[in-house]
Design a protein around this motif. Structure first.
Motif, PDB file in Angstrom:
ATOM      1  N   LEU A1258      13.174 -23.478  25.116  1.00  0.00           N
ATOM      2  CA  LEU A1258      14.564 -23.130  25.400  1.00  0.00           C
ATOM      3  C   LEU A1258      15.304 -22.779  24.106  1.00  0.00           C
ATOM      4  CD1 LEU A1258      16.922 -22.964  27.400  1.00  0.00           C
ATOM      5  CD2 LEU A1258      17.238 -25.419  27.185  1.00  0.00           C
ATOM      6  N   ARG A1259      15.074 -23.551  23.051  1.00  0.00           N
ATOM      7  CA  ARG A1259      15.755 -23.270  21.766  1.00  0.00           C
ATOM      8  C   ARG A1259      15.313 -21.914  21.230  1.00  0.00           C
ATOM      9  NH1 ARG A1259      15.180 -29.181  21.110  1.00  0.00           N
ATOM     10  NH2 ARG A1259      13.029 -28.914  20.408  1.00  0.00           N
ATOM     11  N   ILE A1260      14.025 -21.615  21.443  1.00  0.00           N
ATOM     12  CA  ILE A1260      13.501 -20.328  20.961  1.00  0.00           C
ATOM     13  C   ILE A1260      14.077 -19.186  21.794  1.00  0.00           C
ATOM     14  CG2 ILE A1260      11.349 -18.986  20.828  1.00  0.00           C
ATOM     15  CD1 ILE A1260      10.058 -21.735  19.956  1.00  0.00           C
ATOM     16  N   MET A1261      14.184 -19.399  23.123  1.00  0.00           N
ATOM     17  CA  MET A1261      14.795 -18.380  23.983  1.00  0.00           C
ATOM     18  C   MET A1261      16.223 -18.103  23.495  1.00  0.00           C
ATOM     19  SD  MET A1261      17.217 -18.067  26.620  1.00  0.00           S
ATOM     20  CE  MET A1261      17.349 -19.486  27.674  1.00  0.00           C
ATOM     21  N   MET A1262      16.978 -19.168  23.210  1.00  0.00           N
ATOM     22  CA  MET A1262      18.363 -18.996  22.767  1.00  0.00           C
ATOM     23  C   MET A1262      18.419 -18.201  21.470  1.00  0.00           C
ATOM     24  SD  MET A1262      19.431 -22.908  23.524  1.00  0.00           S
ATOM     25  CE  MET A1262      20.959 -22.931  22.604  1.00  0.00           C
ATOM     26  N   LEU A1263      17.517 -18.543  20.568  1.00  0.00           N
ATOM     27  CA  LEU A1263      17.503 -17.846  19.273  1.00  0.00           C
ATOM     28  C   LEU A1263      17.201 -16.358  19.478  1.00  0.00           C
ATOM     29  CD1 LEU A1263      17.869 -18.328  16.313  1.00  0.00           C
ATOM     30  CD2 LEU A1263      15.462 -18.940  16.108  1.00  0.00           C
ATOM     31  N   SER A1264      16.249 -16.060  20.376  1.00  0.00           N
ATOM     32  CA  SER A1264      15.896 -14.647  20.605  1.00  0.00           C
ATOM     33  C   SER A1264      17.076 -13.892  21.227  1.00  0.00           C
ATOM     34  CB  SER A1264      14.646 -14.547  21.491  1.00  0.00           C
ATOM     35  OG  SER A1264      14.972 -14.897  22.817  1.00  0.00           O
ATOM     36  N   VAL A1265      17.859 -14.569  22.086  1.00  0.00           N
ATOM     37  CA  VAL A1265      19.051 -13.933  22.667  1.00  0.00           C
ATOM     38  C   VAL A1265      20.053 -13.641  21.558  1.00  0.00           C
ATOM     39  CG1 VAL A1265      21.076 -14.342  24.126  1.00  0.00           C
ATOM     40  CG2 VAL A1265      18.803 -14.971  24.953  1.00  0.00           C
ATOM     41  N   LEU A1266      20.299 -14.647  20.719  1.00  0.00           N
ATOM     42  CA  LEU A1266      21.331 -14.521  19.681  1.00  0.00           C
ATOM     43  C   LEU A1266      20.960 -13.448  18.655  1.00  0.00           C
ATOM     44  CD1 LEU A1266      21.921 -18.350  19.293  1.00  0.00           C
ATOM     45  CD2 LEU A1266      23.558 -16.724  20.252  1.00  0.00           C
ATOM     46  N   LYS A1267      19.664 -13.266  18.393  1.00  0.00           N
ATOM     47  CA  LYS A1267      19.231 -12.278  17.392  1.00  0.00           C
ATOM     48  C   LYS A1267      19.485 -10.849  17.888  1.00  0.00           C
ATOM     49  CE  LYS A1267      16.932 -15.007  14.335  1.00  0.00           C
ATOM     50  NZ  LYS A1267      17.466 -15.279  13.009  1.00  0.00           N
ATOM     51  N   ILE A1349      11.239 -14.797  26.054  1.00  0.00           N
ATOM     52  CA  ILE A1349      11.669 -14.272  24.758  1.00  0.00           C
ATOM     53  C   ILE A1349      12.421 -12.985  25.060  1.00  0.00           C
ATOM     54  CG2 ILE A1349      10.912 -13.457  22.485  1.00  0.00           C
ATOM     55  CD1 ILE A1349      10.107 -16.276  22.989  1.00  0.00           C
ATOM     56  N   VAL A1350      13.630 -12.878  24.520  1.00  0.00           N
ATOM     57  CA  VAL A1350      14.456 -11.703  24.804  1.00  0.00           C
ATOM     58  C   VAL A1350      14.344 -10.727  23.644  1.00  0.00           C
ATOM     59  CG1 VAL A1350      16.821 -10.951  25.220  1.00  0.00           C
ATOM     60  CG2 VAL A1350      16.001 -13.085  26.229  1.00  0.00           C
ATOM     61  N   ARG A1351      14.203  -9.408  23.967  1.00  0.00           N
ATOM     62  CA  ARG A1351      14.035  -8.397  22.913  1.00  0.00           C
ATOM     63  C   ARG A1351      15.117  -7.327  23.003  1.00  0.00           C
ATOM     64  NH1 ARG A1351       7.482  -7.265  22.543  1.00  0.00           N
ATOM     65  NH2 ARG A1351       7.027  -9.030  21.171  1.00  0.00           N
ATOM     66  N   THR A1352      16.209  -7.620  23.724  1.00  0.00           N
ATOM     67  CA  THR A1352      17.242  -6.580  23.860  1.00  0.00           C
ATOM     68  C   THR A1352      18.605  -7.253  23.964  1.00  0.00           C
ATOM     69  OG1 THR A1352      17.867  -4.634  25.130  1.00  0.00           O
ATOM     70  CG2 THR A1352      17.176  -6.536  26.396  1.00  0.00           C
ATOM     71  N   ASP A1353      19.657  -6.425  23.949  1.00  0.00           N
ATOM     72  CA  ASP A1353      21.013  -6.963  24.075  1.00  0.00           C
ATOM     73  C   ASP A1353      21.278  -7.248  25.561  1.00  0.00           C
ATOM     74  OD1 ASP A1353      23.725  -7.455  24.233  1.00  0.00           O
ATOM     75  OD2 ASP A1353      24.220  -6.054  22.608  1.00  0.00           O
ATOM     76  N   LEU A1354      21.582  -8.497  25.896  1.00  0.00           N
ATOM     77  CA  LEU A1354      21.737  -8.863  27.307  1.00  0.00           C
ATOM     78  C   LEU A1354      23.035  -8.340  27.921  1.00  0.00           C
ATOM     79  CD1 LEU A1354      20.268 -12.479  27.552  1.00  0.00           C
ATOM     80  CD2 LEU A1354      19.262 -10.346  28.326  1.00  0.00           C
ATOM     81  N   LYS A1355      23.926  -7.777  27.090  1.00  0.00           N
ATOM     82  CA  LYS A1355      25.163  -7.178  27.636  1.00  0.00           C
ATOM     83  C   LYS A1355      24.783  -6.106  28.673  1.00  0.00           C
ATOM     84  CE  LYS A1355      29.532  -5.262  25.852  1.00  0.00           C
ATOM     85  NZ  LYS A1355      29.891  -4.380  26.909  1.00  0.00           N
ATOM     86  N   GLU A1356      23.679  -5.417  28.361  1.00  0.00           N
ATOM     87  CA  GLU A1356      23.218  -4.350  29.259  1.00  0.00           C
ATOM     88  C   GLU A1356      22.894  -4.914  30.650  1.00  0.00           C
ATOM     89  OE1 GLU A1356      19.376  -1.390  29.609  1.00  0.00           O
ATOM     90  OE2 GLU A1356      19.743  -2.363  27.662  1.00  0.00           O
ATOM     91  N   LEU A1357      22.285  -6.100  30.684  1.00  0.00           N
ATOM     92  CA  LEU A1357      21.940  -6.709  31.976  1.00  0.00           C
ATOM     93  C   LEU A1357      23.203  -7.206  32.672  1.00  0.00           C
ATOM     94  CD1 LEU A1357      19.890  -7.667  34.037  1.00  0.00           C
ATOM     95  CD2 LEU A1357      19.560  -9.755  32.728  1.00  0.00           C
ATOM     96  N   ARG A1358      24.125  -7.788  31.886  1.00  0.00           N
ATOM     97  CA  ARG A1358      25.349  -8.289  32.517  1.00  0.00           C
ATOM     98  C   ARG A1358      26.132  -7.159  33.178  1.00  0.00           C
ATOM     99  NH1 ARG A1358      30.395  -9.753  29.072  1.00  0.00           N
ATOM    100  NH2 ARG A1358      30.429  -7.472  29.106  1.00  0.00           N
ATOM    101  N   ASP A1359      26.169  -5.983  32.514  1.00  0.00           N
ATOM    102  CA  ASP A1359      26.958  -4.872  33.045  1.00  0.00           C
ATOM    103  C   ASP A1359      26.168  -3.982  34.010  1.00  0.00           C
ATOM    104  OD1 ASP A1359      28.911  -5.918  31.502  1.00  0.00           O
ATOM    105  OD2 ASP A1359      28.680  -4.489  29.854  1.00  0.00           O
ATOM    106  N   PHE A1360      24.955  -4.382  34.337  1.00  0.00           N
ATOM    107  CA  PHE A1360      24.099  -3.593  35.234  1.00  0.00           C
ATOM    108  C   PHE A1360      24.778  -3.495  36.613  1.00  0.00           C
ATOM    109  CE2 PHE A1360      20.534  -2.843  38.095  1.00  0.00           C
ATOM    110  CZ  PHE A1360      19.772  -1.942  37.363  1.00  0.00           C
TER     111      PHE A1360
END
Length: 1534
Positions: A1258-1267, A1349-1360
């Motif tokens: 979970l901590r790693i997922m958060m870090l990948s989102v923030l990056k 692991i997230v590799r993109t800006d999640l804003k795109e998913l929120r505004d989908f």
């Protein structure tokens, strides 16, 4: 003989020693080989958040529940307790128990010890502490008083404060407050906040009590600790499960944990039986103390040899349930429960040895016989369990130890009450089984009355002639909700109205609607108009209407008359009343040739039923007009609104249909019976409805005492306590009866009033008139004088008393009847001699000497009794029926002969006859027997209403039951348990029964209810139930560390997960442990895994409905807080059952609608189960015990907001509703939505994790989102399952990386089907509560699995663009072909259900919460879950199967495939386009997660190292400063 036995024992001892030496030699050899592994343990404790409360205060609260008097006696006795014991905890405790035992019976003393062990009243004491902290206390006072808002601890100021107090408002007094007896209710209120037993309390208490005695104050005491202890309260009453985890997929973190310091006393001596492989080590240690060390070695070796849990073959498991039962039944009965506890709680390690047990055929045969009985009478299948205490069913799933404790205490009170009435023990259980509770059935009045003008008659009117008339038609199947049209008067609606009231017209139009639409309803009207002869129809519109109605009925028919009346009302403008003109106009139009004056005028002959209508209305006592009755049962006020009336009536028709169906099916109702007679002969039909008599909230006198006191010694009478005073009054009572014969009379009335006043005499006269009609009644009198007794003011009272003391029963009765008449009293006042009124046969001289005697003692005693016990003011009237107090009656209140009849009916129906038939068996003389019926009735009826007791004439208990006999002569509890020894219920029941056996005298039978042909291990977990019968101490007299669950001698190979099983209303969190409680692997543990939990909150649950629609107001928000801090927690109402929940700690809280849309649109209409009066606007709820608290709130829309909806923003959305959104979801139509505002641009991400490994992911997922995400991010975590280490670290991570976070929690509602496996519970939380977990302000939430692991800006998913769907998921990849065999959704159920749609994965989804709430998606998902989850084989992946199963009702928008790539299902070619990577389990390779993460995701190790470096820095900082870093960021906890 003795020598033979002795030599046998000696010989046996020698042989045993030899055997032990062999065994020990063997074990020491083995020990060398095995390398001497130490035994490991797991311990669990649960403490409160609040400070430890003194036991003295807890004991006082226990006594307060017994009675106010006992509480204050206890307080008085312990004013100086501090100085009266030698400073050890044990001496303090013993002294408390000793002081309490002076006020309690022996059974109740044991209950007190148990309550102190449970710390059941700690929450009560702490609730007062919270109330005090809201005051807040004045500085430098260790105790203080508050007089109407002015606080001080200076006694000099008290007098002045009391004088000025009336200028300020009185403070709010809570239900649980302690009011000093004898307080003057009109005086100012002094609230003392202090700790009893302390010198400061003693000082203030004495001074306030003197003020009370002078009549200057009402004194209320609340507990307050100036210096609370630093310790916490250790709780018990919960279970701890150690479940064996499936290790198919490795989910263990490889990070090393440092061992923790552990108190060595945890692993002390084991329990006294301590059986290992057939050796009872407890017994052996006592027999051979010199071999203690060797025995220890042998035990250790045996434990290690049994603990290896090699799996059993299926044929070995088949008979485990019967074999375990046989092992338990083979033990001596005193040890059988201990054996049952040991086998069930440690079943996984005991199973192998149990398979060797032989089950004899008698046990099997008897269990088989009993199971037929269990199924037939109790509805129990093999393997089910049940517990009954004195026939009361204790449901182990819903009732916690605190509610069981309440049951035990209530039962003890009743049994001791019956015992003190000198009833023999065997009869006590017979009497207990009588079901005397007042039924909640709504009472109805008789509608077979000529005053009712029936408009139609379904049985005779031509209009209904085509309908079938056979009652068997009721049994013909129809669609649910269809109202059957049968030519019988099953449903009768009577409307009683005053035609001149404004809302009469509305009721008439509803009646017309029923009539014209052919609803099978017979409608009757009762007009209540002026009955004075000189008022005619030309002066009064009501009289005019009645005469017009009668005229048309006579000339044409009643239907025509009804239509005319409706027409008259239709002429009346809204807001106006019916006028004579409206009546005249309609008459003239319909009968143009008739002289209207002859119908309406003074000479009219159309007055029939005019007086009778008002007479019927007054006689039935149905309350203020208008009244609508269905089959004689009056509707409530709020149901008279026209729309509501229609819905409620239809509902009642459907509801009653099932009652009739049953009657027809059982042959109680046939076609040739008169249906109305059948309804009116039901037990709930009474001649008159008096709300006072019928109310179900009732108070009773405590008559359960036997003594030799009487009322004619006033000085002595004053010294008695409440219970003794009541007995003295009963002992002194002389009764009047209809006949002077030896007959047990089940109904006893005491009439209370001032018989020297007309109102008192009238009440007595009505009672006598009733008594003369019924031989079931005895009538006694209590005089409540209006003024201080003197010769002049007590003539009638003394005459009555003298007559009953000196004359025969019949003469006294006739004389008293004369005395109750007004002209007698008038004559006496004029000075006529009382002897003039003597009746024939009276001994006048004897009467005169008694009448003229100088003593007023009986009057003084009666007056004191009315004041102190009945709580009446001088001269007030009341009626006491079998100990039930009805009153005080108001000045002008009518209580007449019909009311006495109603009272008698109710008593005979519910309790009188039943108790009488039991008392007859005792063979005692009639007067004593009638007394006993009254006293037993008062005792049984005063018990809180519960379920009916189960009558079990139980099956055989010769071979298949554990039996413990009670101690002779004492009152005992009859306890019956039915249990399968290899179930979770057995793990809970065995320790509970062991405690019960210690606590009270029991007659215990435990029946085995085994399952045969098991195909799986029945119990896969170890279990401990934490419960102790009394407080434990250490050798030095100090309190032992507190109850804890201990798992000793656990096997070391399996992987365990620890779960707590707590009462429904507890919210518990793990607060301290270094180990991963989700993955406990004892091979890697040094010695002890100590898990510490804390009771974080108690739950306040409720149900909320809108009065006008009857529906839950979805999206309504409540807040809970205090007057100084109104919003501490908030919540949202669900549509399922209108459910809501709030978290709080003990104390007094204020519940409000949330400021904003909730309180703009709605207002609170009424509330139930709260602590404030039903009409107050502020709802006060006091949480002061550990039991579940459920309240009901009704709300109503404000008049100007009737068309507004909470879930729309007040602006109309461009959305024409749910169906359009569905079609758009399917077809991807055009979406019109206003662009997202930028005001507070935060991306909300929700995730759940449990166990150290997933928290690391979970901590790693958060870090990948923030990056990758540039917009601010707020993480929402489900708090319920996070470890203490994660919660401690997250603030540091938030500070380092600059994100917000919030921990949310929601307790799984008790009515929603519970999951037992932790993993499935967490899956449930991912999907079932999305609409209530987050504040309404959050309108989009993204769920990201912890192992992503997230590799993109999640804003795109929120505004989908979700195109109108409430949520979007990614479908499963189909590109990795070698996995085709594992794609279960491609065939079978899923293929046909999805019908060409895709099956979606639940690792990543986006939810439009506004849409989700608006279409009630959460409620639909919970509804579907409730239906499917009952089947253990459905919803195998709960969080994923449920939304896919609901795809037709709650559409899913499919996200593009690149949003989720996972190696198991997607081919390698698509990986470079992946926006997120998920570490799905691979069913083919079963590769461990950690290994997969490092191999699949290149950046994973860098992220992992980065977080580890931060963790090291944080640890170094913490060890440098030694002060805990305060939470700097502004996160709050929901």
């Amino acid at each position: 003989m003795t020598t033979a036995v002795g030599s046998y024992e000696a010989g046996f001892g020698v042989r045993l020693r030899m055997w032990l030496l062999w065994a020990l030699l063997l074990s020491s050899l083995l020990y060398v080989v095995s390398g001497g592994a130490d035994s490991k343990a797991i311990t669990t404790t649960l403490t409160t958040k609040w400070s430890s409360t003194p036991l003295l205060l807890e004991a006082s609260e226990f006594l307060a529940e017994e009675s106010h008097e006992k509480f204050w006696d206890f307080v008085e006795a312990n004013q100086n307790i501090e100085r009266e014991h030698d400073d050890t905890d044990q001496a303090y405790y013993d002294l408390i128990v000793k002081r309490a035992s002076a006020l309690l019976s022996s059974v109740q003393v044991n209950m007190l010890k148990f309550a102190l062990s449970l710390r059941a009243y700690s929450s009560t004491v702490n609730s007062f502490q919270q109330i005090a902290s809201n005051e807040p206390p004045p500085s430098s006072c260790t105790a203080f008083f508050n007089v109407h808002g002015e606080k001080s601890c200076d006694t000099e100021r008290l007098a002045a404060l009391l004088e000025m107090a009336p200028e300020r408002p009185k403070p709010y007094i809570f239900k649980g407050d302690h009011k000093f007896p004898g307080s003057n209710p009109d005086a100012p209120v002094v609230i003392l906040y202090a700790e009893i037993g302390k010198p400061e309390f003693h000082r203030l208490h004495q001074i306030i009590v003197t003020k009370v005695n002078e009549g200057l104050a009402t004194y209320v005491l609340r507990h307050y600790l100036a210096n609370p202890s630093s310790k916490k309260v250790y709780l018990s009453g919960y279970g701890v499960e150690l479940a064996i985890k499936n290790q198919e997929y490795k989910a263990k973190d490889d990070t090393q944990v440092q061992g923790e310091e552990v108190n060595a006393t945890v692993i002390g001596e084991n329990d006294p039986v301590d059986e290992v492989q057939g050796f009872l080590f407890g017994k052996l240690k006592t027999l051979y103390p010199e071999l203690k060390e060797q025995l220890k070695e042998l035990r250790k070796h045996l434990v290690e040899s049994t603990n290896e849990m090699a799996p059993l073959k299926v044929w070995q498991m088949q008979d485990l349930s019967f074999q375990t039962a046989a092992r338990i039944l083979a033990a001596p009965s005193v040890d059988a429960l201990i054996v049952m506890r040991d086998l069930s709680q440690n079943f996984p390690t005991k199973a192998r040895s149990i398979t060797k047990t032989v089950v004899n055929s008698e046990i099997r045969r008897e269990i088989g016989e009993n199971q037929k009985f269990f199924k037939g009478t109790l509805g129990l299948q093999p393997g089910d369990s049940a517990l009954f205490v004195n026939g009361l069913h204790i449901d182990l799933d819903t009732q916690d130890i605190f509610s069981v404790f309440e049951v035990l205490r209530g039962e003890a009170r009743v049994m001791e009450g019956l015992r003190s009435l000198l009833i023999e023990t065997p009869y006590i259980h017979d009497i207990l089984k009588l079901n005397v509770q007042p039924s909640d059935s709504d009472y109805a009045v008789d509608i077979r009355n000529p005053a009712i003008n029936w408009i139609n008659n379904l049985e005779t009117d031509h209009k209904y002639s085509s309908w079938p008339h056979n009652v068997q038609e009721l049994l013909r199947p129809t669609f649910p909700g269809v109202i059957r049209q049968i030519r019988k008067n099953f449903n009768n609606l009577v409307i009683i109205l005053d035609p001149t009231q404004e809302n009469s017209g509305e009721l008439m139009s509803v009646a017309e609607m029923f009539y014209t639409n052919n609803v099978p309803l017979r409608i009757g009207l009762v007009f209540v108009v002026s009955d004075e002869d000189d008022i005619d129809g030309m002066q009064d519109a009501g009289v005019a209407l009645v005469r017009a109605y009668n005229y048309i009925s006579d000339e044409v028919d009643s239907q025509n008359a009804f239509e005319a009346v409706v027409t008259m009302f239709n002429r009346v403008p809204i807001g106006r009343q019916l006028s004579i003109g409206d009546v005249v106009k309609v008459l003239e139009k319909r009968f143009p040739y008739v002289e209207v004056g002859s119908i309406l005028g003074a000479d009219s002959s159309y007055d029939n039923n005019r007086k009778e209508g008002r007479g019927y209305y007054e006689q039935t006592g149905v309350g203020p007009l208008p009244v609508v009755m269905y089959n004689g049962m009056p509707y409530q006020r709020e149901q008279l609104d026209p729309d509501e009336l229609e819905a409620v009536t239809m509902h009642k028709i459907l509801e009653t249909t099932s009652f009739y169906q049953r009657a027809v099916y059982l042959g109680e109702l046939a076609t040739d019976h008169d249906v109305v007679d059948f309804i009116m002969n039901q037990p709930n039909v009474v001649p008159r409805i008096n709300p006072r008599v019928l109310s179900t909230s009732r108070t009773y006198l405590d008559l359960s005492d036997t003594n030799n006191h009487f009322v004619d010694e006033y000085a002595r009478f004053l010294t008695l306590d409440t219970k003794e005073k009541s007995t003295a009054v009963a002992n002194s009572m002389n009764y009047m009866t209809k006949k002077d014969d030896g007959y047990i009379r089940p109904v006893t009335f005491w009439v209370v009033g001032d018989f020297d006043q007309p109102s008192g005499r009238q009440l007595l006269y009505d009672a006598i008139r009733h008594m003369k009609t019924s031989n079931n009644v005895r009538l006694g009198m209590i005089n409540n004088p209006s003024t201080s007794p003197s010769t002049e003011t007590s003539r009638v009272a003394r005459a009555i008393w003298a007559a009953v003391q000196t004359q025969t029963a019949n003469n006294a009765k006739n004389f008293i009847t004369k005395m109750a008449k007004e002209d007698t009293a008038t004559a006496l006042a004029k000075g006529v001699d009382v002897g003039e009124f003597a009746v024939g046969g009276m001994d006048v001289s004897l009467f005169k000497s008694a009448y003229e005697g100088p003593k007023f003692d009986f009057l003084l005693s009666h007056a004191a009794y009315c004041r102190d016990v009945l709580k009446l003011k001088k001269g007030q009237r009341a009626v006491i029926s079998n100990g039930r107090i009805i009153g005080p009656l108001e000045e002008e209140e009518i209580f007449n002969q019909d009311d006495f009849l109603l009272l008698e009916n109710i008593i005979l129906k519910t309790s009188g006859e039943r108790i009488k038939s039991k008392v007859q068996q005792f063979g005692i003389e009639e007067d004593r027997a009638s007394d006993l019926v009254m006293k037993v009735d008062a005792l049984l009826s005063s018990q809180p209403k519960g379920e009916a007791r189960v009558e079990y004439g139980f099956a055989d208990d010769r071979y298949s039951a554990v039996k413990l006999r009670p101690k002779e002569g004492d009152v005992y509890f009859d306890v019956v348990a039915v249990v399968d020894p290899v179930t979770r219920d057995a793990q809970k029941l065995a320790p509970l029964l062991l405690v019960l056996k210690e606590l009270v005298n029991v007659n215990l039978r435990v029946f085995m209810n085994c399952q045969s042909k098991l195909s799986d291990m029945p119990l896969k977990s170890f279990y401990r139930h934490v419960l102790e019968p009394e407080v434990a101490f250490q050798a030095d007299g100090s309190f032992s560390p507190g109850p804890m669950a201990k798992f000793l001698d656990m096997p070391q190979s399996p992987l365990f997960t620890l779960n707590l099983n707590t009462p429904e209303s507890w919210m518990v969190e793990s607060v301290r442990t270094l180990y991963d409680l989700d993955n406990i692997y004892l091979q890697e543990v040094d010695s002890v895994v100590a898990a510490e939990y804390e009771l974080e909150y108690l739950l306040l649950e409720g149900h909320c409905f809108d009065v006008s629609t009857g529906q839950p107001p979805r999206g309504l928000q409540f807040t809970l807080g205090t007057s100084s801090e109104p919003v501490i927690v908030d919540t949202i109402v669900m549509a399922n059952l209108g459910y809501f929940q709030l978290k709080a700690n003990p104390g007094a809280w204020i519940l409000k609608l949330r400021k904003g849309r909730s309180d703009e649109i709605y207002r609170i209409y009424s509330h139930d189960g709260t602590d404030s009066p039903a009409d107050s606007d502020d709802i006060i709820v006091v949480l002061n015990n550990f039991k579940s608290r459920i309240i009901k709130v009704k709300v109503q829309k404000r008049p100007d907001k009737f068309n507004e909806d909470l879930l729309s923003d007040g602006i109309q959305e461009n959305d024409s509703g749910f169906w359009e959104s569905l079609t758009r979801g399917f077809t991807g139509g055009v979406k019109t939505e206003e662009p997202k505002q930028e005001k507070d641009d935060v991306i909300n991400i929700f995730s759940v994790a449990s166990g150290h490994l997933y928290e690391r992911f979970l901590r790693i997922m958060m870090l990948s989102v923030l990056k990758h995400t540039k917009t601010p991010v707020k993480f929402w975590f489900l708090k319920n399952y996070l470890s203490p280490t994660f919660k401690e670290f997250i603030p540091h991570m938030a500070e380092e990386y600059g994100f917000q976070y919030e921990l949310v929690q929601y307790k799984w509602p008790r009515w929603l089907h519970q999951q037992s496996e932790k993993q499935r519970i967490i899956w449930g939380y991912k999907i079932l509560f999305l609409d209530v977990l987050f504040p309404l302000a959050v309108d989009k939430i993204l769920f990201v699995d912890a192992d992503q692991i997230v590799r993109t800006d999640l804003k795109e998913l929120r505004d989908f663009d979700l195109e109108g769907a409430p949520y979007g998921y990614t479908p499963f990849c189909e590109s990795r072909r070698e996995m085709d065999g594992y794609r279960f959704w491609k065939s079978g159920y899923w293929a046909s259900h999805l019908a060409g749609r895709k099956y979606h994965i639940s690792a990543l989804y986006v939810v439009d919460l506004k849409k989700f709430r608006k279409i009630a998606a959460g409620d639909r998902l919970r509804g579907q879950y409730q239906g499917l989850s009952q089947d253990p084989n459905s919803l195998s992946n709960l969080d994923q199967d449920l939304p896919n199963n609901m795809i037709h009702q709650v559409p899913i928008k499919s996200l593009p495939q690149e949003w989720l790539w996972c190696e198991t299902w997607c081919d390698d070619g698509t990986k470079r386009k992946a926006k997120t990577i998920d570490l799905c389990n691979n069913p083919m390779t079963k590769e461990p997660k950690l290994q997969a993460a490092v191999r699949i995701v290149a950046e994973w190790t860098d992220y992992d190292q980065e977080i580890k470096r931060l963790q090291t820095r944080v640890q170094e900082r913490a060890s440098d400063s030694h002060t805990s870093q305060q939470d700097k960021d502004g996160h709050t906890e929901l």
